[in-house]
Design an enzyme around this catalytic site. Structure first.
Site, PDB file in Angstrom:
ATOM      1  N   HIS A 148      -7.830  42.015  27.377  1.00 66.59           N
ATOM      2  CA  HIS A 148      -8.279  40.625  27.444  1.00 66.59           C
ATOM      3  C   HIS A 148      -7.235  39.753  28.152  1.00 66.59           C
ATOM      4  CE1 HIS A 148     -11.429  41.755  24.651  1.00 66.59           C
ATOM      5  NE2 HIS A 148     -11.887  40.523  24.613  1.00 66.59           N
ATOM      6  N   HIS A 197      -4.077  43.012  18.372  1.00 60.83           N
ATOM      7  CA  HIS A 197      -3.016  43.370  19.319  1.00 60.83           C
ATOM      8  C   HIS A 197      -1.664  42.958  18.768  1.00 60.83           C
ATOM      9  CE1 HIS A 197      -4.971  44.963  22.866  1.00 60.83           C
ATOM     10  NE2 HIS A 197      -5.864  43.990  22.842  1.00 60.83           N
TER      11      HIS A 197
END
Length: 233
Positions: A148, A197
């Site tokens: 992303h 993450h």
């Protein structure tokens, strides 16, 4: 020797020099962060930052009011594959409609190339997702680097830099590029907030994304000078 170096610097435009520094810094940062990702245990700054987005002693509860979690999910969608494909496809179709096929092909190669690079890095490092906190969204791919963060940097900066060439004044150009950077930063930060993450994954995504976007920008300048792509005129 000194005069030769000064002459060379005078011939290099400042934006090109700045892009080169961003590329070099991005590659250096990515290499350093790959070492962090390959370590057997998470780095202290990874765990500290990840836990800072959760309430003290409650790794399943994100900080902030109840509505914030939904807002962060909306922001993270700006870096999702479906949204980026939709935006990129719309831009490519528009460029084809105004008869700029070379620029359309360039946009496709820049974004698709970034996707391939992101996938290769994920398989190369093979880092699992964080298990220190609960995941607020479902993810199944590898953790490093953040796709992303990387792909939002590549897509928004590439499109922003191309669009800025058609804007009439410096202020609007700076605003557009600043907006591209802001969206990229928000998307990356949202990945840490959602617990999917490590911070080092996001930093690596930004390093790789900014470096790739600047490399594409330099390629676009070269193609425009050789009249392969249309310039702002």
């Amino acid at each position: 020797m000194k005069s030769t170096a000064n002459a060379l610097l005078n011939r290099i435009e400042f934006p090109v020099l700045l892009a080169g520094l961003v590329i070099a810094g991005g590659l250096w940062g990515l290499e350093e962060l790959m070492e962090v990702a390959r370590a057997t245990s998470p780095h202290a700054f990874d765990t500290e930052i990840l836990l800072a987005f959760r309430q003290a002693g409650q790794p399943n509860s994100p900080i902030g009011p109840p509505w914030l979690e939904g807002a962060v999910r909306d922001i993270t969608a700006l870096g999702s594959t479906s949204v980026l494909v939709l935006i990129t496809s719309a831009v490519i179709i528009y460029l084809l409609l105004i008869r700029r096929p070379a620029t359309a092909l360039f946009v496709f190669v820049a974004v698709a190339g970034g996707q391939v690079l992101s996938s290769l890095l994920k398989f190369e490092v093979d880092r699992p997702r964080p298990d220190l906190v609960s995941h607020l969204v479902n993810e199944t791919s590898f953790s490093f680097p953040s796709g992303h963060a990387m792909l939002s940097a590549i897509t928004y900066l590439t499109l922003g830099s191309l669009a800025a060439r058609f804007l009439p004044d410096r202020a609007t150009k700076v605003f557009l590029l600043a907006l591209a950077v802001l969206v990229t930063v928000l998307v990356g930060t949202s990945r840490v907030y959602l617990g999917v993450h490590w911070p080092s994954d996001v930093l690596a995504g930004w390093c790789a994304g900014f470096a790739w976007a600047m490399l594409c920008w330099l390629a676009a300048r070269l193609l425009q000078r050789h009249k392969v792509m249309a310039d702002s005129e």
